[in-house]
Motif scaffolding. Structure first.
Motif, PDB file in Angstrom:
ATOM      1  N   LEU A  19       0.822  -1.203   0.000  1.00  0.00           N
ATOM      2  CA  LEU A  19       0.000   0.000   0.000  1.00  0.00           C
ATOM      3  C   LEU A  19       0.857   1.255   0.000  1.00  0.00           C
ATOM      4  O   LEU A  19       0.510   2.263  -0.615  1.00  0.00           O
ATOM      5  CB  LEU A  19      -0.945  -0.014   1.210  1.00  0.00           C
ATOM      6  N   ALA A  20       1.994   1.192   0.682  1.00  0.00           N
ATOM      7  CA  ALA A  20       2.908   2.336   0.647  1.00  0.00           C
ATOM      8  C   ALA A  20       3.374   2.574  -0.786  1.00  0.00           C
ATOM      9  O   ALA A  20       3.425   3.709  -1.270  1.00  0.00           O
ATOM     10  CB  ALA A  20       4.095   2.093   1.569  1.00  0.00           C
ATOM     11  N   GLU A 315       3.161   5.966  13.668  1.00  0.00           N
ATOM     12  CA  GLU A 315       3.924   5.097  12.780  1.00  0.00           C
ATOM     13  C   GLU A 315       3.811   3.630  13.186  1.00  0.00           C
ATOM     14  O   GLU A 315       3.604   2.758  12.366  1.00  0.00           O
ATOM     15  CB  GLU A 315       5.396   5.518  12.766  1.00  0.00           C
ATOM     16  N   GLY A 316       3.905   3.333  14.459  1.00  0.00           N
ATOM     17  CA  GLY A 316       3.854   1.955  14.908  1.00  0.00           C
ATOM     18  C   GLY A 316       2.467   1.355  14.923  1.00  0.00           C
ATOM     19  O   GLY A 316       2.312   0.147  15.125  1.00  0.00           O
ATOM     20  N   ASP A 320      -2.946  -1.091   6.962  1.00  0.00           N
ATOM     21  CA  ASP A 320      -3.325  -0.697   5.607  1.00  0.00           C
ATOM     22  C   ASP A 320      -2.621   0.584   5.167  1.00  0.00           C
ATOM     23  O   ASP A 320      -3.122   1.317   4.318  1.00  0.00           O
ATOM     24  CB  ASP A 320      -4.839  -0.501   5.488  1.00  0.00           C
ATOM     25  N   ASP A 321      -1.470   0.887   5.776  1.00  0.00           N
ATOM     26  CA  ASP A 321      -0.727   2.109   5.472  1.00  0.00           C
ATOM     27  C   ASP A 321      -1.632   3.344   5.539  1.00  0.00           C
ATOM     28  O   ASP A 321      -1.496   4.288   4.773  1.00  0.00           O
ATOM     29  CB  ASP A 321      -0.071   2.019   4.091  1.00  0.00           C
ATOM     30  N   ALA A 322      -2.582   3.305   6.464  1.00  0.00           N
ATOM     31  CA  ALA A 322      -3.535   4.407   6.597  1.00  0.00           C
ATOM     32  C   ALA A 322      -2.948   5.528   7.440  1.00  0.00           C
ATOM     33  O   ALA A 322      -2.108   5.303   8.311  1.00  0.00           O
ATOM     34  CB  ALA A 322      -4.822   3.904   7.237  1.00  0.00           C
ATOM     35  N   ALA A 324      -5.188   7.484   9.045  1.00  0.00           N
ATOM     36  CA  ALA A 324      -6.197   7.633  10.094  1.00  0.00           C
ATOM     37  C   ALA A 324      -7.213   6.514   9.960  1.00  0.00           C
ATOM     38  O   ALA A 324      -7.237   5.782   8.970  1.00  0.00           O
ATOM     39  CB  ALA A 324      -6.896   8.995   9.974  1.00  0.00           C
ATOM     40  N   TRP A 325      -8.046   6.389  10.994  1.00  0.00           N
ATOM     41  CA  TRP A 325      -9.145   5.419  10.933  1.00  0.00           C
ATOM     42  C   TRP A 325     -10.445   6.160  11.162  1.00  0.00           C
ATOM     43  O   TRP A 325     -10.554   6.996  12.060  1.00  0.00           O
ATOM     44  CB  TRP A 325      -8.985   4.321  11.975  1.00  0.00           C
ATOM     45  N   ALA A 326     -11.420   5.865  10.321  1.00  0.00           N
ATOM     46  CA  ALA A 326     -12.746   6.467  10.454  1.00  0.00           C
ATOM     47  C   ALA A 326     -13.653   5.464  11.158  1.00  0.00           C
ATOM     48  O   ALA A 326     -13.203   4.746  12.047  1.00  0.00           O
ATOM     49  CB  ALA A 326     -13.269   6.862   9.079  1.00  0.00           C
ATOM     50  N   LEU A 327     -14.926   5.392  10.793  1.00  0.00           N
ATOM     51  CA  LEU A 327     -15.867   4.466  11.415  1.00  0.00           C
ATOM     52  C   LEU A 327     -16.082   3.286  10.471  1.00  0.00           C
ATOM     53  O   LEU A 327     -16.939   3.323   9.588  1.00  0.00           O
ATOM     54  CB  LEU A 327     -17.184   5.180  11.732  1.00  0.00           C
ATOM     55  N   GLY A 328     -15.262   2.261  10.632  1.00  0.00           N
ATOM     56  CA  GLY A 328     -15.323   1.087   9.787  1.00  0.00           C
ATOM     57  C   GLY A 328     -14.343   1.094   8.634  1.00  0.00           C
ATOM     58  O   GLY A 328     -14.165   0.072   7.973  1.00  0.00           O
ATOM     59  N   TRP A 329     -13.707   2.212   8.367  1.00  0.00           N
ATOM     60  CA  TRP A 329     -12.817   2.344   7.217  1.00  0.00           C
ATOM     61  C   TRP A 329     -11.459   2.905   7.621  1.00  0.00           C
ATOM     62  O   TRP A 329     -11.375   3.812   8.448  1.00  0.00           O
ATOM     63  CB  TRP A 329     -13.417   3.287   6.176  1.00  0.00           C
ATOM     64  N   ALA A 330     -10.411   2.370   6.989  1.00  0.00           N
ATOM     65  CA  ALA A 330      -9.109   3.022   7.048  1.00  0.00           C
ATOM     66  C   ALA A 330      -9.123   4.180   6.053  1.00  0.00           C
ATOM     67  O   ALA A 330      -9.792   4.111   5.016  1.00  0.00           O
ATOM     68  CB  ALA A 330      -8.001   2.035   6.694  1.00  0.00           C
ATOM     69  N   ILE A 331      -8.386   5.229   6.373  1.00  0.00           N
ATOM     70  CA  ILE A 331      -8.368   6.426   5.519  1.00  0.00           C
ATOM     71  C   ILE A 331      -6.933   6.771   5.167  1.00  0.00           C
ATOM     72  O   ILE A 331      -6.080   6.910   6.047  1.00  0.00           O
ATOM     73  CB  ILE A 331      -9.007   7.634   6.227  1.00  0.00           C
ATOM     74  N   ARG A 332      -6.681   6.888   3.873  1.00  0.00           N
ATOM     75  CA  ARG A 332      -5.382   7.400   3.401  1.00  0.00           C
ATOM     76  C   ARG A 332      -5.639   8.788   2.852  1.00  0.00           C
ATOM     77  O   ARG A 332      -6.352   8.957   1.869  1.00  0.00           O
ATOM     78  CB  ARG A 332      -4.800   6.484   2.327  1.00  0.00           C
ATOM     79  N   GLN A 333      -5.083   9.785   3.500  1.00  0.00           N
ATOM     80  CA  GLN A 333      -5.356  11.173   3.129  1.00  0.00           C
ATOM     81  C   GLN A 333      -4.330  11.669   2.120  1.00  0.00           C
ATOM     82  O   GLN A 333      -3.128  11.626   2.365  1.00  0.00           O
ATOM     83  CB  GLN A 333      -5.360  12.048   4.384  1.00  0.00           C
ATOM     84  N   ARG A 334      -4.838  12.133   0.968  1.00  0.00           N
ATOM     85  CA  ARG A 334      -3.986  12.645  -0.099  1.00  0.00           C
ATOM     86  C   ARG A 334      -4.501  13.997  -0.555  1.00  0.00           C
ATOM     87  O   ARG A 334      -5.710  14.276  -0.483  1.00  0.00           O
ATOM     88  CB  ARG A 334      -4.009  11.693  -1.301  1.00  0.00           C
ATOM     89  N   PRO A 335      -3.631  14.869  -1.053  1.00  0.00           N
ATOM     90  CA  PRO A 335      -4.089  16.143  -1.600  1.00  0.00           C
ATOM     91  C   PRO A 335      -5.085  15.972  -2.739  1.00  0.00           C
ATOM     92  O   PRO A 335      -5.916  16.844  -2.988  1.00  0.00           O
ATOM     93  CB  PRO A 335      -2.785  16.796  -2.098  1.00  0.00           C
TER      94      PRO A 335
END
Length: 391
Positions: A19-20, A315-316, A320-322, A324-335
């Motif tokens: 994922l990274a 970091e530790g 899922d290389d996220a 943040a975590w939302a409600l039920g979902w991992a979140i990868r924040q991108r511009p």
């Protein structure tokens, strides 16, 4: 309970590394505007690439569904359901979704919160006694929000050597927990479902679980209204007819689980969903391009809350290389826009779903092999899927 656990150890390292790399292929800022992606070649590319990757990784079967602009644009099965029978994977083939099941359950819980059945921020001790064998005052602070964002303090799965306990102040940090999802499922059943005290079984660390109607509840409140008629949690003739069988790293078929009502009462929320790629894509579409709120679909406020980061990951802590975590979902924040995702793995099955809310596009892939990650997490596949996430 290893077959129900989320990817750990070397498998999780491989997932995070993939994922990274995947995210590194998605340009940002000015470079994103300069890059041209050939979205028209997506399907032909995947049609050629997936069989090659499956052969290299010795993956018997795979099913993929692609969502573009809020619609199912492509669904295809590759390979075989069972290495022994050689029956081909088709559009009706049902896989174990593993931990990707959690997204479905989270949505259903949020709808019950919206209806006032349960409070998102109410202490769960208000609804049911503590599952702990010893008193811990921190339990009275755990909420459904904590469960769905993996901040309860519970470990992933209890065992005889690691009994269920709270490891930190709820809400203070992230630690992926299937046990939290199980407890919230038990509360949902207490409030809106039924339990059969005459049909019980013993599970991890001797915990006694009685059969419930969670399969019926989730079908009535989400699966059927969303058109997911091939999906479910309890074994039946339809699942038996269409089920993909699991395989180990050597390609040898493994015993196929046939979950009973007691199994669903323990594992449905954690990882018990059986589904097709097309069925799951129908749910993904409801998340990426939601229809107007009704008795089953979230209103805009709660839909947005579902995808709002609840806790930043250190970091530790990253899964899922996220970011943040939302409600039920991992979140990868991108511009270029947030990407929502979830992966899953249990004995003989690997699964992955990702989506761009901004582009209303994404995918789900389901495999029937312990080596499925070598396909799902391959850099070439990540590159091929880029048109779904970047204009």
């Amino acid at each position: 309970m290893d077959r129900r656990a989320f990817l750990h150890g070397s498998g999780q390292v491989a997932l995070s590394a993939w994922l990274a790399h995947y995210m590194s292929l998605i340009p940002t800022g000015a470079s994103a505007r300069r890059t041209v992606y050939d979205g028209e070649q997506l399907i032909p590319t995947l049609t050629k690439l997936i069989p090659r990757l499956m052969q290299e990784a010795s993956v018997p079967g795979l099913s993929v569904a692609i969502v573009q602009n809020g619609k199912l644009s492509w669904q295809k099965g590759f390979g075989v359901k069972d290495a022994t029978s050689r029956e081909p994977v088709d559009g009706h083939t049902v896989f174990e979704a593993a931990s990707v099941s959690k997204t479905i359950f989270a949505y259903a819980v949020l709808k019950q919160c919206e209806k006032g059945v349960i409070g998102l921020d109410a202490p769960l001790s208000r609804y049911a006694p503590s599952p702990l064998t010893h008193a811990d005052p921190r339990f009275d602070t755990i909420t459904a929000r904590h469960v769905l964002s993996h901040t309860t303090g519970f470990q992933n799965v209890r065992s005889g050597d690691d009994p269920l306990k709270i490891h930190f102040q709820p809400g203070s940090q992230f630690d992926y927990s299937g046990e939290g999802y199980w407890y919230l499922q038990s509360i949902l059943t207490r409030l809106a479902g039924r339990e059969n005290p005459n049909d019980c079984g013993e599970y991890e660390a001797g915990v006694n679980i009685c059969a419930t109607d969670i399969d019926t509840f989730l079908k009535h409140n989400l699966l059927v209204p969303f058109g997911m008629k091939a999906s479910g949690y309890v074994w039946n003739d339809d699942l038996a007819r269409h089920a993909a069988h699991p395989h180990d790293v050597s390609g040898k078929p493994l015993p196929k689980s046939q979950p009973k009502a007691t199994d669903a009462a323990r594992y449905a929320a954690m990882g018990g969903l059986h589904t097709t790629s097309a069925d799951y894509a129908k749910f993904l579409i409801e998340v990426l391009a939601p229809k107007p709120a009704d008795a089953y679909r979230l209103n805009k406020r709660d839909h947005d809350e579902m995808l709002t980061p609840q806790i930043r990951l250190k970091e530790g802590e990253k899964v899922d290389d996220a970011d943040a975590w939302a409600l039920g979902w991992a979140i990868r924040q991108r511009p270029t826009g947030d990407i929502i995702l979830h992966s899953g793995g249990q004995s003989g099955f690997r699964s992955l779903t990702m989506g761009s809310v901004q582009r209303k596009s994404g995918f789900v892939m389901l495999t029937n092999s312990d080596t499925g990650g070598n396909v799902l997490f391959h850099p070439a596949l990540a590159a091929a899927l880029n048109p779904l996430f970047v204009k």
